[in-house]
Write a protein that holds these residues in place. Structure first.
Motif, PDB file in Angstrom:
ATOM      1  N   VAL A 150       0.767  -1.314  -0.025  1.00  0.00           N
ATOM      2  CA  VAL A 150       0.095  -0.035  -0.142  1.00  0.00           C
ATOM      3  C   VAL A 150       1.137   1.215  -0.059  1.00  0.00           C
ATOM      4  O   VAL A 150       0.280   2.328  -0.438  1.00  0.00           O
ATOM      5  CB  VAL A 150      -0.919  -0.048   1.194  1.00  0.00           C
ATOM      6  CG1 VAL A 150      -1.810   1.349   1.417  1.00  0.00           C
ATOM      7  CG2 VAL A 150      -1.944  -1.249   1.185  1.00  0.00           C
ATOM      8  N   GLY A 151       2.056   1.123   0.456  1.00  0.00           N
ATOM      9  CA  GLY A 151       3.069   2.189   0.432  1.00  0.00           C
ATOM     10  C   GLY A 151       2.655   3.114   1.856  1.00  0.00           C
ATOM     11  O   GLY A 151       2.390   2.517   2.816  1.00  0.00           O
ATOM     12  N   ASP A 152       2.961   4.386   1.369  1.00  0.00           N
ATOM     13  CA  ASP A 152       2.937   5.321   2.661  1.00  0.00           C
ATOM     14  C   ASP A 152       1.239   5.824   2.460  1.00  0.00           C
ATOM     15  O   ASP A 152       1.153   6.904   3.143  1.00  0.00           O
ATOM     16  CB  ASP A 152       3.734   6.451   2.582  1.00  0.00           C
ATOM     17  CG  ASP A 152       3.604   7.152   1.156  1.00  0.00           C
ATOM     18  OD1 ASP A 152       2.774   7.106   0.133  1.00  0.00           O
ATOM     19  OD2 ASP A 152       4.403   8.218   1.134  1.00  0.00           O
ATOM     20  N   ALA A 153       0.445   5.295   2.160  1.00  0.00           N
ATOM     21  CA  ALA A 153      -1.061   5.653   1.941  1.00  0.00           C
ATOM     22  C   ALA A 153      -1.887   5.659   3.032  1.00  0.00           C
ATOM     23  O   ALA A 153      -2.935   5.246   3.119  1.00  0.00           O
ATOM     24  CB  ALA A 153      -1.619   5.133   0.796  1.00  0.00           C
ATOM     25  N   PHE A 154      -1.082   4.979   4.206  1.00  0.00           N
ATOM     26  CA  PHE A 154      -2.002   4.833   5.434  1.00  0.00           C
ATOM     27  C   PHE A 154      -0.905   5.083   6.589  1.00  0.00           C
ATOM     28  O   PHE A 154       0.252   5.218   6.318  1.00  0.00           O
ATOM     29  CB  PHE A 154      -2.287   3.195   5.469  1.00  0.00           C
ATOM     30  CG  PHE A 154      -0.981   2.267   5.944  1.00  0.00           C
ATOM     31  CD1 PHE A 154      -1.009   1.750   7.292  1.00  0.00           C
ATOM     32  CD2 PHE A 154      -0.078   1.946   5.072  1.00  0.00           C
ATOM     33  CE1 PHE A 154       0.071   0.787   7.525  1.00  0.00           C
ATOM     34  CE2 PHE A 154       1.129   1.210   5.546  1.00  0.00           C
ATOM     35  CZ  PHE A 154       0.901   0.584   6.827  1.00  0.00           C
ATOM     36  N   ASP A 155      -1.574   5.240   7.961  1.00  0.00           N
ATOM     37  CA  ASP A 155      -0.865   5.340   8.938  1.00  0.00           C
ATOM     38  C   ASP A 155      -0.977   4.142   9.941  1.00  0.00           C
ATOM     39  O   ASP A 155       0.071   4.006  10.479  1.00  0.00           O
ATOM     40  CB  ASP A 155      -1.288   6.679   9.773  1.00  0.00           C
ATOM     41  CG  ASP A 155      -1.578   7.865   8.945  1.00  0.00           C
ATOM     42  OD1 ASP A 155      -0.358   7.916   8.230  1.00  0.00           O
ATOM     43  OD2 ASP A 155      -2.334   8.747   8.762  1.00  0.00           O
ATOM     44  N   ILE A 156      -2.045   3.557   9.921  1.00  0.00           N
ATOM     45  CA  ILE A 156      -2.337   2.480  10.853  1.00  0.00           C
ATOM     46  C   ILE A 156      -3.177   1.454  10.041  1.00  0.00           C
ATOM     47  O   ILE A 156      -4.113   1.858   9.466  1.00  0.00           O
ATOM     48  CB  ILE A 156      -2.621   3.046  12.237  1.00  0.00           C
ATOM     49  CG1 ILE A 156      -2.675   2.025  13.247  1.00  0.00           C
ATOM     50  CG2 ILE A 156      -4.366   3.442  11.909  1.00  0.00           C
ATOM     51  CD1 ILE A 156      -2.712   2.083  14.755  1.00  0.00           C
ATOM     52  N   GLY A 157      -2.843   0.203  10.275  1.00  0.00           N
ATOM     53  CA  GLY A 157      -3.788  -0.709   9.570  1.00  0.00           C
ATOM     54  C   GLY A 157      -4.020  -2.122  10.426  1.00  0.00           C
ATOM     55  O   GLY A 157      -3.566  -2.339  11.532  1.00  0.00           O
ATOM     56  N   VAL A 158      -5.038  -2.829   9.897  1.00  0.00           N
ATOM     57  CA  VAL A 158      -5.196  -4.173  10.570  1.00  0.00           C
ATOM     58  C   VAL A 158      -5.145  -5.343   9.657  1.00  0.00           C
ATOM     59  O   VAL A 158      -5.730  -5.062   8.705  1.00  0.00           O
ATOM     60  CB  VAL A 158      -6.454  -4.160  11.509  1.00  0.00           C
ATOM     61  CG1 VAL A 158      -6.989  -5.484  12.025  1.00  0.00           C
ATOM     62  CG2 VAL A 158      -6.533  -3.061  12.436  1.00  0.00           C
ATOM     63  N   ARG A 159      -4.428  -6.246   9.881  1.00  0.00           N
ATOM     64  CA  ARG A 159      -4.338  -7.377   9.126  1.00  0.00           C
ATOM     65  C   ARG A 159      -4.438  -8.799   9.826  1.00  0.00           C
ATOM     66  O   ARG A 159      -4.333  -8.751  10.961  1.00  0.00           O
ATOM     67  CB  ARG A 159      -2.987  -7.344   8.210  1.00  0.00           C
ATOM     68  CG  ARG A 159      -2.674  -6.228   7.070  1.00  0.00           C
ATOM     69  CD  ARG A 159      -3.936  -6.656   6.063  1.00  0.00           C
ATOM     70  NE  ARG A 159      -3.805  -5.641   4.958  1.00  0.00           N
ATOM     71  CZ  ARG A 159      -4.736  -4.428   4.946  1.00  0.00           C
ATOM     72  NH1 ARG A 159      -5.260  -4.114   5.855  1.00  0.00           N
ATOM     73  NH2 ARG A 159      -4.431  -3.480   3.944  1.00  0.00           N
ATOM     74  N   SER A 160      -4.581  -9.856   9.008  1.00  0.00           N
ATOM     75  CA  SER A 160      -4.474 -11.042   9.800  1.00  0.00           C
ATOM     76  C   SER A 160      -3.227 -11.499   9.443  1.00  0.00           C
ATOM     77  O   SER A 160      -2.567 -11.887   8.462  1.00  0.00           O
ATOM     78  CB  SER A 160      -5.450 -12.143   8.732  1.00  0.00           C
ATOM     79  OG  SER A 160      -5.428 -13.400   9.160  1.00  0.00           O
ATOM     80  N   GLY A 161      -2.457 -11.865  10.556  1.00  0.00           N
ATOM     81  CA  GLY A 161      -1.116 -12.207  10.782  1.00  0.00           C
ATOM     82  C   GLY A 161      -0.140 -11.158  10.582  1.00  0.00           C
ATOM     83  O   GLY A 161      -0.383 -10.087  10.514  1.00  0.00           O
TER      84      GLY A 161
END
Length: 323
Positions: A150-161
């Motif tokens: 996604v690159g730098d287009a996010f600050d914080i995220g949630v993923r599986s694993g």
């Protein structure tokens, strides 16, 4: 003018507030010396405040004993009220300080999460964050792609694993524990008492969880079992919606369906085995990790997920004890 007079009269009916603070410390610690140490004053100063309070009430508040003091009946009654008043005051002060700090934080947080997590877990709770932090603009986007793409287009995220990559930090958010789930109507038409009963039901799948039923059935001791039908969906949220509508059984992530279960829209007919999928992970863009708005969101979401982390730990301890 009348209001000022009433306020003055109310204040006159209150005992000396500093003396109440000394009284609480003596009652809590059981001695004047311990209270003096706790309040960083002299033994004489504590005694003076207690005498002042006893003179104000006109009754003894402590019974002096060789090894300390204990409240008299009147002192015990006063202590109960004082503790309650101090507790309410402490709660109000804490809340006011939190609101004051929250309202001083401004900024933008770009949150990128899995679509199913957004719909079933984050969105029902997001209003609470906005209430606590009204000046933080939360921008939610969804994708199942790895965040490193996604690159730098996010600050914080949630993923599986976990997401271990340059520029990212990962923290366990909560466990992803899964069980079969369906609408109550499905059970009324075809009851499920054992794993074998699943052969009479439609099993729901999604593209990203296609092997989940196979893994769960293997753990349940029925690796070759097949449902009467199979329905496939592109996304997990469609799979969950299909279960709510009575189209079959899904192997559901318990954190995502806790509200559906509480509302009676879904039920879990079998309580075991609980299949542990990769944990939900909180991923932060290192370049934004120290931003106050990002830190506020990170602290908030970890706090919201804390009960599920604790529940998982307790279950893990119980399972180890049974081995």
């Amino acid at each position: 003018m009348t209001k000022d007079k009433r306020t003055s009269m109310d204040a006159e009916r209150l005992p000396p507030l500093n003396a109440l603070r000394h009284f609480e410390a003596v009652a809590r610690l059981g001695s004047f010396a311990a209270a003096a140490n706790d309040l960083h004053v002299t033994h004489w100063a504590v005694g003076k405040q207690i005498r002042l309070l006893e003179d104000w009430f006109g009754v003894p508040l402590f019974e002096r004993r060789p090894r300390g003091v204990v409240p008299t009946d009147q002192g015990a009654a006063l202590l109960n009220d004082v503790n309650g008043a101090f507790a309410r005051l402490s709660h109000s002060v804490t809340q006011l300080r939190h609101e004051s700090v929250s309202r001083r934080i401004t900024g933008v947080v770009r949150v990128n999460v899995l679509p199913s997590f957004a719909l079933y877990w984050l969105m029902p709770r997001l209003a609470e964050f906005q209430t606590d932090f009204p000046d933080i603009d939360v921008r939610v986007s969804t994708t199942s792609r790895k965040l490193r793409y996604v690159g730098d287009a996010f600050d914080i995220g949630v993923r599986s694993g976990r997401e271990d990559a340059a520029g990212l930090t990962s923290t366990t958010l909560m466990p992803d524990m899964r069980l079969p789930a369906c609408s109550p109507a499905v059970l009324r038409s075809r009851p499920i008492a054992t794993v074998a009963d699943l052969r009479n039901h439609t099993l729901l799948h999604s593209t990203t969880t296609r092997t989940a039923w196979t893994d769960w059935l293997r753990q349940a001791g029925a690796p070759g079992l097949q449902g009467s039908r199979h329905l496939d969906f592109d996304h997990v949220f469609l799979q969950l919606s299909a279960a709510v509508e009575g189209l079959g059984l899904t192997l559901a992530s318990l954190p995502l369906i806790e509200r559906e279960i509480a509302a009676g829209r879904l039920v879990c007919p079998l309580s075991e085995p609980v299949w542990r999928a990769p944990d939900y992970t909180l991923v932060v863009n290192i370049e934004r990790a120290e931003d106050k708005a990002v830190l506020a969101f990170k602290k908030w979401i970890l706090a919201k997920a804390a009960p599920l982390r604790s529940e998982s730990s307790r279950k893990g301890v119980k399972q180890k004890a049974r081995r």
